[in-house]
Design a protein around this motif. Structure first.
Motif, PDB file in Angstrom:
ATOM      1  N   ILE A  38       0.823  -1.205   0.203  1.00 55.18           N
ATOM      2  CA  ILE A  38      -0.398   0.217  -0.231  1.00 55.18           C
ATOM      3  C   ILE A  38       0.974   1.153   0.121  1.00 55.18           C
ATOM      4  N   SER A  39       2.159   1.325   0.826  1.00 58.45           N
ATOM      5  CA  SER A  39       2.666   2.528   1.100  1.00 58.45           C
ATOM      6  C   SER A  39       3.564   2.977  -0.085  1.00 58.45           C
ATOM      7  N   THR A  40       4.327   1.606  -0.689  1.00 57.98           N
ATOM      8  CA  THR A  40       4.912   2.111  -2.115  1.00 57.98           C
ATOM      9  C   THR A  40       3.874   2.807  -3.280  1.00 57.98           C
ATOM     10  N   ILE A  41       2.850   1.614  -3.759  1.00 58.85           N
ATOM     11  CA  ILE A  41       2.213   2.458  -4.122  1.00 58.85           C
ATOM     12  C   ILE A  41       0.915   3.662  -3.459  1.00 58.85           C
ATOM     13  N   ALA A  42       1.395   4.094  -2.905  1.00 56.03           N
ATOM     14  CA  ALA A  42       0.464   5.381  -2.875  1.00 56.03           C
ATOM     15  C   ALA A  42       1.404   6.230  -2.824  1.00 56.03           C
ATOM     16  N   HIS A  43       2.846   6.138  -2.452  1.00 54.59           N
ATOM     17  CA  HIS A  43       4.573   6.857  -2.673  1.00 54.59           C
ATOM     18  C   HIS A  43       4.312   7.379  -3.611  1.00 54.59           C
ATOM     19  N   ASN A  44       4.005   6.865  -4.693  1.00 55.92           N
ATOM     20  CA  ASN A  44       4.458   6.909  -6.203  1.00 55.92           C
ATOM     21  C   ASN A  44       2.748   7.660  -6.293  1.00 55.92           C
ATOM     22  N   LEU A  45       1.809   7.594  -6.161  1.00 61.49           N
ATOM     23  CA  LEU A  45       0.537   8.257  -6.660  1.00 61.49           C
ATOM     24  C   LEU A  45       0.446   9.717  -5.980  1.00 61.49           C
ATOM     25  N   VAL A  46       1.258   9.333  -5.164  1.00 63.03           N
ATOM     26  CA  VAL A  46       0.848  11.071  -4.048  1.00 63.03           C
ATOM     27  C   VAL A  46       1.364  12.248  -5.319  1.00 63.03           C
ATOM     28  N   GLU A  47       2.489  11.927  -5.883  1.00 65.37           N
ATOM     29  CA  GLU A  47       2.776  13.055  -7.130  1.00 65.37           C
ATOM     30  C   GLU A  47       1.731  13.155  -7.915  1.00 65.37           C
ATOM     31  N   THR A  71      -5.086  -2.127  -4.700  1.00 64.74           N
ATOM     32  CA  THR A  71      -4.890  -1.032  -6.157  1.00 64.74           C
ATOM     33  C   THR A  71      -6.197  -0.087  -5.514  1.00 64.74           C
ATOM     34  N   SER A  72      -7.655  -1.086  -5.384  1.00 60.94           N
ATOM     35  CA  SER A  72      -8.759  -0.354  -5.424  1.00 60.94           C
ATOM     36  C   SER A  72      -8.889   0.296  -4.224  1.00 60.94           C
ATOM     37  N   PHE A  73      -8.014   0.120  -3.130  1.00 59.13           N
ATOM     38  CA  PHE A  73      -8.188   0.837  -1.331  1.00 59.13           C
ATOM     39  C   PHE A  73      -6.811   1.925  -1.784  1.00 59.13           C
ATOM     40  N   VAL A  74      -6.035   1.640  -2.238  1.00 60.21           N
ATOM     41  CA  VAL A  74      -4.994   3.334  -2.503  1.00 60.21           C
ATOM     42  C   VAL A  74      -6.125   4.661  -3.545  1.00 60.21           C
ATOM     43  N   LEU A  75      -6.711   3.984  -4.339  1.00 60.93           N
ATOM     44  CA  LEU A  75      -7.382   4.664  -5.219  1.00 60.93           C
ATOM     45  C   LEU A  75      -8.390   5.080  -4.438  1.00 60.93           C
ATOM     46  N   THR A  76      -9.087   4.674  -4.222  1.00 62.31           N
ATOM     47  CA  THR A  76      -9.788   5.124  -3.403  1.00 62.31           C
ATOM     48  C   THR A  76     -10.213   6.600  -2.085  1.00 62.31           C
ATOM     49  N   HIS A  77      -8.503   5.613  -1.765  1.00 57.27           N
ATOM     50  CA  HIS A  77      -8.065   7.335  -0.597  1.00 57.27           C
ATOM     51  C   HIS A  77      -7.523   8.484  -1.248  1.00 57.27           C
ATOM     52  N   LEU A  78      -6.703   7.446  -2.202  1.00 56.63           N
ATOM     53  CA  LEU A  78      -6.517   9.060  -3.584  1.00 56.63           C
ATOM     54  C   LEU A  78      -7.845  10.190  -3.408  1.00 56.63           C
ATOM     55  N   GLN A  79      -8.708   9.534  -4.760  1.00 58.20           N
ATOM     56  CA  GLN A  79      -9.844  10.260  -5.166  1.00 58.20           C
ATOM     57  C   GLN A  79     -10.391  10.986  -4.043  1.00 58.20           C
ATOM     58  N   GLU A  80     -10.242  10.403  -2.796  1.00 60.37           N
ATOM     59  CA  GLU A  80     -11.093  11.007  -2.028  1.00 60.37           C
ATOM     60  C   GLU A  80     -10.378  12.548  -1.144  1.00 60.37           C
ATOM     61  N   LYS A  81      -8.957  11.857  -1.155  1.00 57.66           N
ATOM     62  CA  LYS A  81      -8.156  13.563  -0.833  1.00 57.66           C
ATOM     63  C   LYS A  81      -7.986  14.291  -1.837  1.00 57.66           C
ATOM     64  N   GLY A  82      -7.880  13.945  -3.070  1.00 54.29           N
ATOM     65  CA  GLY A  82      -7.972  15.087  -4.163  1.00 54.29           C
ATOM     66  C   GLY A  82      -8.940  15.487  -4.278  1.00 54.29           C
ATOM     67  N   ASP A  83      -9.913  15.109  -3.713  1.00 51.16           N
ATOM     68  CA  ASP A  83     -11.821  15.820  -3.820  1.00 51.16           C
ATOM     69  C   ASP A  83     -11.496  16.845  -2.319  1.00 51.16           C
ATOM     70  N   ASN A  84     -11.168  16.111  -1.383  1.00 52.17           N
ATOM     71  CA  ASN A  84     -11.170  16.859  -0.112  1.00 52.17           C
ATOM     72  C   ASN A  84      -9.922  18.489  -0.232  1.00 52.17           C
ATOM     73  N   ILE A  85      -8.815  18.142  -0.700  1.00 54.88           N
ATOM     74  CA  ILE A  85      -7.851  19.473  -1.460  1.00 54.88           C
ATOM     75  C   ILE A  85      -8.121  20.202  -2.514  1.00 54.88           C
ATOM     76  N   ASP A  86      -8.793  19.873  -3.358  1.00 49.68           N
ATOM     77  CA  ASP A  86      -9.300  20.140  -4.363  1.00 49.68           C
ATOM     78  C   ASP A  86      -8.437  20.265  -5.783  1.00 49.68           C
ATOM     79  N   ALA A  87      -7.495  19.011  -5.814  1.00 55.82           N
ATOM     80  CA  ALA A  87      -6.289  18.482  -6.810  1.00 55.82           C
ATOM     81  C   ALA A  87      -7.086  17.966  -7.645  1.00 55.82           C
ATOM     82  N   LYS A  88      -6.731  18.284  -9.134  1.00 50.15           N
ATOM     83  CA  LYS A  88      -7.739  17.210 -10.227  1.00 50.15           C
ATOM     84  C   LYS A  88      -7.275  15.960  -9.863  1.00 50.15           C
ATOM     85  N   VAL A  89      -7.850  15.035  -9.826  1.00 50.31           N
ATOM     86  CA  VAL A  89      -7.784  14.115  -9.818  1.00 50.31           C
ATOM     87  C   VAL A  89      -8.384  13.076 -10.583  1.00 50.31           C
ATOM     88  N   GLY A  90      -8.103  12.423 -11.446  1.00 50.87           N
ATOM     89  CA  GLY A  90      -8.928  10.894 -12.409  1.00 50.87           C
ATOM     90  C   GLY A  90      -8.736   9.416 -11.985  1.00 50.87           C
TER      91      GLY A  90
END
Ligand code: ADP
Ligand code: MG
Length: 412
Positions: A38-47, A71-90
């Motif tokens: 989880i952390s390896t994928i998240a470290h990459n996707l935080v970009e 993967t779907s766990f990390v993507l859910t968190h990514l999408q959630e964070k993106g929406d929260n901080i208004d970063a455009k992430v799809g």
């Protein structure tokens, strides 16, 4: 009128409180023993949250190793964070076992980016270039960073080649306003052999291997889900047995969960309130039978003919069969299916594949001055009706199973 047949079944309480929690599509809130992945994928996707381009990745590992869930766990968190901080992430997840052509993948991505029904890309009919252009334009309009997950990507590559990957991984060079990153997931460690060298190096910027779970890790995964069953119906012993049996296969969490679910069904079927090791073993046999049935039905025609040739000997009481004997009957079976026989050498390969699938064992034995040969033994349990499965899966096989064969067994 007699009592409705569902009446008694509906009042019978089942052992399940929430069966969906044992289903393989369910993603729990926590994924034990996958912190590192989880952390390896998240470290990459935080970009993506910083508006930068994450590396493309390939995730490898046996089935049930948690690749899709993680993967779907990390993507859910990514999408959630993106929406929260208004970063455009799809984020997009496509299962290439179902969506296995370049056109359909592109159309699906393009349509995800558009709400207006009239603007949707049709299921078929456009030149692929046009679909690609529309997708690119929509990404530009939308802006931001798009993370595309192609799950079971080997299906797509084997069916449709690597053009799509080539195009997708070139896209960043063409986009001004948007960014794209691709994550491929596969069970097949050799999958990159099918890729062009350029695609291979672009996609595999970062590789991650998910190792199979151990029995004790599977116990933790199961223990997290036992609340799907009525309290008291499942003991530690039963959980440990399910974990041990699934670990023996290849550390497959899906198998462990299926086994627990099927064990509860076995116990319920005979009206018992507690699952016992006996139910687990019955459930295991049932899963093995179901799995074997699927695999036999899916074998390519010549693979079926080879298996049939082995079975034809077995049925006659010849339990240890040589490659030569298999080939003789295989050639007869080819005649009955109107197909040209493959070479003996190819048949040897097909025999090895059946061995790998666990349907036969093929041992090399020495026959003194006659040299070495293979000794083949059928391992499919007799409760499985090989002929029926083959005939139902492939009409051509109907003739083959109905024909008569001359079988000459060399005595060993
Ligand atoms: P893969 O994609 O590698 O074949 P999945 O991600 O589909 O495997 O996992 C199979 C099943 O096991 C799913 O139901 C998933 O929720 C579950 N699972 C896998 N890993 C874990 C874990 N670490 N914790 C809890 N459940 C898991
Ligand atoms: Mg998966």
């Amino acid at each position: 009128m007699e009592e409705n047949i569902f009446e008694s079944m509906m009042v019978e309480s089942s052992l399940f409180l929430d069966k969906s929690r044992l289903h393989h599509t369910y993603v729990p809130e926590q994924l034990p023993h996958r912190d590192k992945e989880i952390s390896t994928i998240a470290h990459n996707l935080v970009e993506a949250l910083h508006g930068q381009i994450p590396s493309n990745m390939i995730l490898y590992g046996v089935t049930g190793a948690g690749k899709t869930a993680v993967t779907s766990f990390v993507l859910t968190h990514l999408q959630e964070k993106g929406d929260n901080i208004d970063a455009k992430v799809g984020t997009y997840v496509i299962n290439c076992r179902n969506i296995d052509t370049n056109y359909r993948v592109l159309a699906l991505l393009g349509n995800e980016l558009i709400d207006d029904e009239n603007e949707k890309i049709p299921f078929t009919g456009w030149p692929t270039d046009r679909v690609f252009d529309v997708l690119m334009r929509r990404m530009e309009d939308e802006g931001g960073v798009h993370v595309v997950v192609l799950d079971e990507i080997d299906y797509l590559i084997k069916k449709s080649g690597d053009d799509l990957l080539y195009n997708l991984t070139s896209l960043n060079g063409m986009l001004r306003n948007a960014r794209l990153s691709v994550i491929g997931i596969t069970n097949d460690l050799t999958f990159t052999e099918y890729l062009d060298a350029r695609v291979k190096s672009r996609l595999g910027q970062e590789d991650l291997i998910f190792s199979p779970y151990t029995a004790s890790q599977l116990q933790d995964i199961l223990n997290q889900r036992v609340d799907a069953l009525v309290p008291g119906s499942v003991s530690d012993g039963v959980v440990n047995l399910c974990a041990a049996m699934a670990a023996r296969e290849h550390g497959d969490a899906r198998r462990a969960l299926d086994l627990l679910r099927a064990s509860a069904e076995e116990a319920h079927r005979v009206g018992e309130e507690k699952i016992t090791p006996h139910h687990v073993r019955l459930a295991n046999n049932r899963l093995e039978r179901d799995q074997m049935t699927l695999v036999i039905g899916d074998l390519p025609l010549h693979q079926k003919l080879v298996l049939f040739a082995i079975y034809a000997h077995h049925r006659r009481g010849v339990k240890r069969i040589t490659t030569g004997e298999v080939y003789q009957v295989y050639k007869q079976a080819c005649r009955h299916s109107n197909s040209l026989p493959l070479t003996a050498r190819r048949i040897t390969d097909l025999i090895s594949t059946l061995d790998m699938l666990g349907m036969i064992t093929a041992q090399t034995v020495s026959r003194g001055r006659y040299g070495r040969s293979k000794e083949i033994v059928l391992c499919i349990p007799s409760s499985i009706d090989i002929e029926q499965i083959m005939a139902e899966a492939e009409p051509m096989m109907q003739n083959v199973v109905n024909a008569t064969y001359s079988i000459q067994s060399t005595l060993i």
